[in-house]
Design a protein around this motif. Structure first.
Motif, PDB file in Angstrom:
ATOM      1  N   LEU A  23     -17.904  -7.333   2.525  1.00 22.26           N
ATOM      2  CA  LEU A  23     -16.452  -7.137   2.545  1.00 22.26           C
ATOM      3  C   LEU A  23     -15.797  -8.017   1.497  1.00 22.26           C
ATOM      4  CD1 LEU A  23     -15.841  -7.135   6.408  1.00 22.26           C
ATOM      5  CD2 LEU A  23     -16.018  -5.160   4.873  1.00 22.26           C
ATOM      6  N   HIS A  24     -14.604  -7.631   1.073  1.00 21.45           N
ATOM      7  CA  HIS A  24     -13.875  -8.424   0.093  1.00 21.45           C
ATOM      8  C   HIS A  24     -12.379  -8.329   0.367  1.00 21.45           C
ATOM      9  CE1 HIS A  24     -14.137  -4.344  -1.551  1.00 21.45           C
ATOM     10  NE2 HIS A  24     -12.970  -4.590  -2.124  1.00 21.45           N
ATOM     11  N   GLU A  25     -11.648  -9.329  -0.143  1.00 22.05           N
ATOM     12  CA  GLU A  25     -10.193  -9.385  -0.004  1.00 22.05           C
ATOM     13  C   GLU A  25      -9.598  -9.991  -1.265  1.00 22.05           C
ATOM     14  OE1 GLU A  25      -9.919 -10.429   4.770  1.00 22.05           O
ATOM     15  OE2 GLU A  25      -9.667 -12.037   3.312  1.00 22.05           O
ATOM     16  N   PHE A  26      -8.355  -9.640  -1.515  1.00 20.82           N
ATOM     17  CA  PHE A  26      -7.554 -10.306  -2.534  1.00 20.82           C
ATOM     18  C   PHE A  26      -6.363 -10.934  -1.826  1.00 20.82           C
ATOM     19  CE2 PHE A  26      -9.842  -7.299  -5.159  1.00 20.82           C
ATOM     20  CZ  PHE A  26     -10.096  -8.020  -6.308  1.00 20.82           C
ATOM     21  N   SER A  50     -10.520  -4.604   2.301  1.00 17.32           N
ATOM     22  CA  SER A  50     -11.444  -3.515   2.005  1.00 17.32           C
ATOM     23  C   SER A  50     -11.894  -2.767   3.254  1.00 17.32           C
ATOM     24  CB  SER A  50     -12.675  -4.069   1.285  1.00 17.32           C
ATOM     25  OG  SER A  50     -13.344  -5.012   2.112  1.00 17.32           O
ATOM     26  N   ASN A  51     -11.443  -3.219   4.424  1.00 16.96           N
ATOM     27  CA  ASN A  51     -11.962  -2.646   5.656  1.00 16.96           C
ATOM     28  C   ASN A  51     -10.850  -2.557   6.697  1.00 16.96           C
ATOM     29  OD1 ASN A  51     -13.221  -2.973   8.464  1.00 16.96           O
ATOM     30  ND2 ASN A  51     -15.010  -2.510   7.202  1.00 16.96           N
ATOM     31  N   GLU A  52     -10.842  -1.481   7.442  1.00 16.71           N
ATOM     32  CA  GLU A  52      -9.813  -1.244   8.459  1.00 16.71           C
ATOM     33  C   GLU A  52      -9.769  -2.353   9.511  1.00 16.71           C
ATOM     34  OE1 GLU A  52      -8.727   2.141  11.800  1.00 16.71           O
ATOM     35  OE2 GLU A  52     -10.112   2.636  10.189  1.00 16.71           O
ATOM     36  N   GLU A  53     -10.915  -2.918   9.843  1.00 12.71           N
ATOM     37  CA  GLU A  53     -10.986  -3.961  10.859  1.00 12.71           C
ATOM     38  C   GLU A  53     -10.120  -5.175  10.509  1.00 12.71           C
ATOM     39  OE1 GLU A  53     -14.312  -6.920  12.818  1.00 12.71           O
ATOM     40  OE2 GLU A  53     -14.972  -5.020  11.973  1.00 12.71           O
ATOM     41  N   ALA A  54      -9.910  -5.433   9.233  1.00 17.00           N
ATOM     42  CA  ALA A  54      -9.125  -6.589   8.804  1.00 17.00           C
ATOM     43  C   ALA A  54      -7.693  -6.547   9.336  1.00 17.00           C
ATOM     44  CB  ALA A  54      -9.109  -6.675   7.275  1.00 17.00           C
ATOM     45  N   TYR A  57      -6.596  -8.674  12.259  1.00 11.63           N
ATOM     46  CA  TYR A  57      -6.430 -10.118  12.072  1.00 11.63           C
ATOM     47  C   TYR A  57      -5.182 -10.460  11.256  1.00 11.63           C
ATOM     48  CZ  TYR A  57     -11.192  -9.986  13.742  1.00 11.63           C
ATOM     49  OH  TYR A  57     -12.307  -9.755  14.500  1.00 11.63           O
ATOM     50  N   GLN A  58      -4.287  -9.533  11.127  1.00 11.31           N
ATOM     51  CA  GLN A  58      -3.069  -9.742  10.345  1.00 11.31           C
ATOM     52  C   GLN A  58      -2.236 -10.864  10.965  1.00 11.31           C
ATOM     53  OE1 GLN A  58      -0.808  -6.166   9.865  1.00 11.31           O
ATOM     54  NE2 GLN A  58       0.551  -7.045   8.364  1.00 11.31           N
ATOM     55  N   GLN A  59      -1.808 -11.813  10.128  1.00 13.14           N
ATOM     56  CA  GLN A  59      -1.014 -12.942  10.589  1.00 13.14           C
ATOM     57  C   GLN A  59       0.466 -12.587  10.555  1.00 13.14           C
ATOM     58  OE1 GLN A  59      -2.054 -16.516   8.461  1.00 13.14           O
ATOM     59  NE2 GLN A  59      -4.241 -16.085   8.588  1.00 13.14           N
ATOM     60  N   ASP A  60       1.262 -13.306  11.338  1.00 15.52           N
ATOM     61  CA  ASP A  60       2.707 -13.061  11.397  1.00 15.52           C
ATOM     62  C   ASP A  60       3.325 -13.139  10.007  1.00 15.52           C
ATOM     63  OD1 ASP A  60       2.671 -12.760  14.132  1.00 15.52           O
ATOM     64  OD2 ASP A  60       3.170 -14.856  14.531  1.00 15.52           O
ATOM     65  N   GLY A  61       4.129 -12.152   9.679  1.00 21.74           N
ATOM     66  CA  GLY A  61       4.852 -12.136   8.415  1.00 21.74           C
ATOM     67  C   GLY A  61       4.014 -11.797   7.198  1.00 21.74           C
ATOM     68  N   GLN A  62       2.765 -11.465   7.384  1.00 15.98           N
ATOM     69  CA  GLN A  62       1.870 -11.189   6.266  1.00 15.98           C
ATOM     70  C   GLN A  62       1.764  -9.684   6.031  1.00 15.98           C
ATOM     71  OE1 GLN A  62      -2.377 -12.102   6.773  1.00 15.98           O
ATOM     72  NE2 GLN A  62      -2.193 -13.310   4.904  1.00 15.98           N
ATOM     73  N   SER A  63       1.999  -9.277   4.804  1.00 17.69           N
ATOM     74  CA  SER A  63       1.844  -7.873   4.433  1.00 17.69           C
ATOM     75  C   SER A  63       0.398  -7.607   4.074  1.00 17.69           C
ATOM     76  CB  SER A  63       2.734  -7.542   3.236  1.00 17.69           C
ATOM     77  OG  SER A  63       4.080  -7.733   3.557  1.00 17.69           O
ATOM     78  N   MET A  64      -0.101  -6.436   4.470  1.00 17.01           N
ATOM     79  CA  MET A  64      -1.488  -6.066   4.179  1.00 17.01           C
ATOM     80  C   MET A  64      -1.553  -4.621   3.726  1.00 17.01           C
ATOM     81  SD  MET A  64      -3.529  -7.739   7.414  1.00 17.01           S
ATOM     82  CE  MET A  64      -5.175  -7.420   6.804  1.00 17.01           C
ATOM     83  N   GLU A  65      -2.461  -4.370   2.793  1.00 15.86           N
ATOM     84  CA  GLU A  65      -2.768  -3.008   2.348  1.00 15.86           C
ATOM     85  C   GLU A  65      -4.230  -2.970   1.944  1.00 15.86           C
ATOM     86  OE1 GLU A  65      -0.187  -0.474  -0.040  1.00 15.86           O
ATOM     87  OE2 GLU A  65       1.203  -2.163  -0.143  1.00 15.86           O
ATOM     88  N   TYR A  66      -4.715  -1.755   1.724  1.00 14.57           N
ATOM     89  CA  TYR A  66      -6.069  -1.587   1.209  1.00 14.57           C
ATOM     90  C   TYR A  66      -6.093  -1.893  -0.292  1.00 14.57           C
ATOM     91  CZ  TYR A  66      -7.541   0.703   5.520  1.00 14.57           C
ATOM     92  OH  TYR A  66      -7.852   0.979   6.821  1.00 14.57           O
TER      93      TYR A  66
END
Length: 119
Positions: A23-26, A50-54, A57-66
């Motif tokens: 898995l990887h993240e930016f 890179s993975n739906e499971e992430a 674990y989204q933190q408060d106020g944090q934006s996430m995308e693939y």
């Protein structure tokens, strides 16, 4: 820079001779961040995964995308620091790669600042 972070991930895999088997993240930050002193990365303003499971674990106020949904050029205009994490279970591998990546990203920013019309 019309490529996505997914494209950059594959470039980095080739550059470091990794096998693209983890898995990887930016991690994108609106402020300049020093990554070299701490063992853990600070909470990112924007996290590309890179993975739906992430998303669980989204933190408060944090934006996430693939990673394949965000264009590099647009992100370079908005964020001042970017970290790449590969093989999330092996921080030492990510950290050594991260140190090299920081120099690549910093060089890209210097070019962008000196020649904004070319980016």
């Amino acid at each position: 820079m019309n490529g996505t972070f997914y494209d950059l991930h594959h470039i980095l895999q080739k550059a470091f001779n990794w096998t693209d088997s983890h898995l990887h993240e930016f991690h994108l930050y609106q402020q300049k961040v020093s990554f070299l002193d701490d063992y853990y990365l600070p909470k990112a303003d924007y996290l590309l995964v890179s993975n739906e499971e992430a998303f669980a674990y989204q933190q408060d106020g944090q934006s996430m995308e693939y990673v394949d949904q965000v264009v590099l050029g647009e992100a370079l205009e908005q964020f001042k620091s970017i970290a790449y994490t590969y093989d999330l279970g092996d921080v030492s591998k990510s950290k050594s790669g991260l140190k090299r990546l920081i120099h690549v990203i910093q060089s890209a920013w210097r070019v962008r600042e000196q020649h904004p019309q070319k980016m």
